[in-house]
Design an enzyme around this catalytic site. Structure first.
Site, short mmCIF file in Angstrom:
data_model
loop_
_atom_site.label_atom_id
_atom_site.label_comp_id
_atom_site.label_asym_id
_atom_site.label_seq_id
_atom_site.Cartn_x
_atom_site.Cartn_y
_atom_site.Cartn_z
N GLY A 265 49.27 50.81 48.97
CA GLY A 265 49.75 52.06 48.36
C GLY A 265 49.58 53.23 49.31
O GLY A 265 49.26 54.35 48.90
N GLY B 186 51.50 56.70 48.84
CA GLY B 186 51.28 57.49 47.63
C GLY B 186 50.51 58.77 47.92
O GLY B 186 50.23 59.11 49.07
N GLN B 187 50.19 59.49 46.84
CA GLN B 187 49.56 60.80 46.97
C GLN B 187 48.23 60.72 47.72
O GLN B 187 47.99 61.48 48.65
CB GLN B 187 49.32 61.44 45.59
CG GLN B 187 48.92 62.90 45.67
CD GLN B 187 48.22 63.41 44.41
OE1 GLN B 187 47.84 62.63 43.53
NE2 GLN B 187 48.05 64.70 44.32
N ASP C 119 52.77 49.52 51.81
CA ASP C 119 53.27 49.99 50.52
C ASP C 119 54.42 49.09 50.12
O ASP C 119 54.96 48.36 50.95
CB ASP C 119 53.72 51.46 50.61
CG ASP C 119 53.57 52.17 49.26
OD1 ASP C 119 52.80 53.15 49.17
OD2 ASP C 119 54.21 51.73 48.28
N ILE C 120 54.80 49.17 48.86
CA ILE C 120 55.88 48.30 48.38
C ILE C 120 57.22 48.70 48.99
O ILE C 120 58.10 47.90 49.15
CB ILE C 120 55.92 48.29 46.83
CG1 ILE C 120 56.82 47.18 46.32
CG2 ILE C 120 56.35 49.64 46.27
CD1 ILE C 120 56.50 46.70 44.93
N ASP D 132 53.96 44.03 48.64
CA ASP D 132 53.80 44.15 47.20
C ASP D 132 52.41 43.61 46.87
O ASP D 132 52.16 42.41 46.95
CB ASP D 132 54.90 43.32 46.51
CG ASP D 132 54.73 43.25 45.01
OD1 ASP D 132 53.74 43.81 44.48
OD2 ASP D 132 55.60 42.64 44.35
N TYR E 269 46.76 53.78 30.85
CA TYR E 269 46.17 53.95 32.18
C TYR E 269 44.64 53.96 32.09
O TYR E 269 43.95 53.27 32.85
CB TYR E 269 46.70 55.26 32.77
CG TYR E 269 46.11 55.66 34.09
CD1 TYR E 269 46.44 54.97 35.25
CD2 TYR E 269 45.25 56.75 34.18
CE1 TYR E 269 45.91 55.37 36.47
CE2 TYR E 269 44.72 57.14 35.40
CZ TYR E 269 45.06 56.45 36.54
OH TYR E 269 44.54 56.85 37.74
N LYS F 5 41.84 51.44 33.68
CA LYS F 5 40.76 51.88 34.58
C LYS F 5 39.39 51.48 34.04
O LYS F 5 38.51 51.05 34.79
CB LYS F 5 40.83 53.40 34.80
CG LYS F 5 42.00 53.82 35.69
CD LYS F 5 41.85 53.27 37.10
CE LYS F 5 43.02 53.61 38.00
NZ LYS F 5 42.98 52.90 39.29
N1 SER Z 1 45.58 62.17 37.93
C1 SER Z 1 45.69 60.96 37.19
C2 SER Z 1 46.73 61.05 36.16
O1 SER Z 1 47.01 62.14 35.71
C3 SER Z 1 44.39 60.64 36.55
O2 SER Z 1 43.71 59.72 37.32
O3 SER Z 1 47.24 60.06 35.75
#
Ligand code: SER
Length: 313
Positions: free
Chosen positions: A9, A12-13, A35-36, A53, A143, A147
């Site tokens: 990844g 990503g950010q 990254d994918i 992937d 999400y 986690k």
């Molecule tokens: N910044 C993330 C989100 O908003 C939280 O881990 O999904």
């Protein structure tokens, strides 16, 4: 021989900035970005890059063997907003990738893992203020459930198989180099882009939605620091609360207006409001302070100045 690192990844950010920081620290050739799909030129062109992937165990293992990887940073995930739209896909992406790296470490094919957790592990019954490391969690988002389950598995693989997995519960992360994708805290990045482009922003969270936040520079420092820590008090397998600042859209708009008095904000809360409402206002990171000497450097005013300065260029 140098210690070899793989980032999953990497476009990503967090991945983008982490790749840059790790390459500075360990040398470009020792840090393999993947990254994918290839999106970030700075990451791809600056050193080894693989299209990968992370849900594909065989492909992942091939890359690990080929480069003789020792440490994996698993930054590929589906964030809170997108995960509500694609619950099953989010669950498989977030969990399968974690199981792959945990099992590779259990089988001694890699020796160290960084896996990010989040303030999303907390839920509506969690104490909102100064939220401790351990309390009622019961997350209400897909999400957050992924986690929290992931944290349990990290702990389990550490205790049962001695896997060296380290983790942080990141707050909302703010950066100027890369845009976030699909999170609930994304407003705190979008707002800067819109402030500069249009002088106005419509927030998808209500004015008083306070959330824990952190500037990316601090997040990267925290990540490198927990990964390097040889402190005997560091709890491997545990996802640490880390905190830096806390604000709501109204307060952020006020801070932006100090630099750009013409800036206007309006509010149109959407489905992400209820996710945000289930998260703490601010968290206590006393354990991170004690166990591996964590301390943030950026607070609201410095962060706003730095964001506007860089995005203006
Ligand atoms: N910044 C993330 C989100 O908003 C939280 O881990 O999904």
């Amino acid at each position: 021989m140098h210690h070899k690192i793989l980032i999953l990844g990497a476009c990503g950010q967090i991945g983008t900035e982490l790749t840059i920081a790790l390459r500075e620290q360990h040398g470009v050739d020792n840090v393999v970005a993947s990254d994918i799909r290839a999106t970030d030129d700075a990451v791809m062109n600056a050193g080894p890059f693989e299209i990968l992937d992370a849900t594909d165990l065989h492909a992942l293992e091939d890359v690990i063997m080929h480069y003789e990887i020792e440490t994996v940073y698993l930054m590929a995930a589906m964030l809170s907003g997108t995960a509500e739209k694609f619950p099953m896909k989010a669950w498989s992406l977030n969990m399968d990738t974690l199981f792959h790296v945990l099992n590779l470490a259990k089988d001694k094919k890699i020796s160290k893992i960084f896996w990010p957790s989040s303030i999303a592990v907390f839920g509506p019954d969690t104490p909102k203020e100064n939220t401790p490391q351990l309390c009622i969690m019961a997350p209400s988002s897909v999400y957050g459930m992924s986690k929290l389950a992931g944290e349990g598995w990290c702990q389990y693989y550490h205790l049962k198989y001695g896997v060296d997995v380290r983790s942080l519960r990141y707050p909302g992360l703010i950066s100027w180099k890369t845009q976030p994708g699909g999170g609930t805290t994304d407003y705190a990045v979008d707002i800067f882009h819109k402030a500069i482009e249009d002088g106005a922003y419509e927030s998808f969270l209500s004015p008083e939605t306070t959330l824990p936040m952190m500037y990316m520079e601090d997040a990267i420092r925290a990540t490198l620091s927990i990964m390097e820590s040889e402190s005997s008090t560091l709890k491997k397998g545990m996802a640490y609360n880390v905190s830096a600042m806390s604000f709501n859209p109204q307060e952020l708009a006020h801070a932006i207006r100090k630099q750009r008095p013409e800036f206007q904000i309006s509010y149109a809360p959407d489905f992400r409001q209820s996710i945000a409402d289930s998260w703490p206002d601010n968290v206590s990171d006393i354990e991170a302070q004690k166990d591996w000497q964590w301390k943030p450097q950026f607070y609201l005013e410095d962060m706003v100045k730095d964001m506007l300065l860089h995005l203006n260029r």
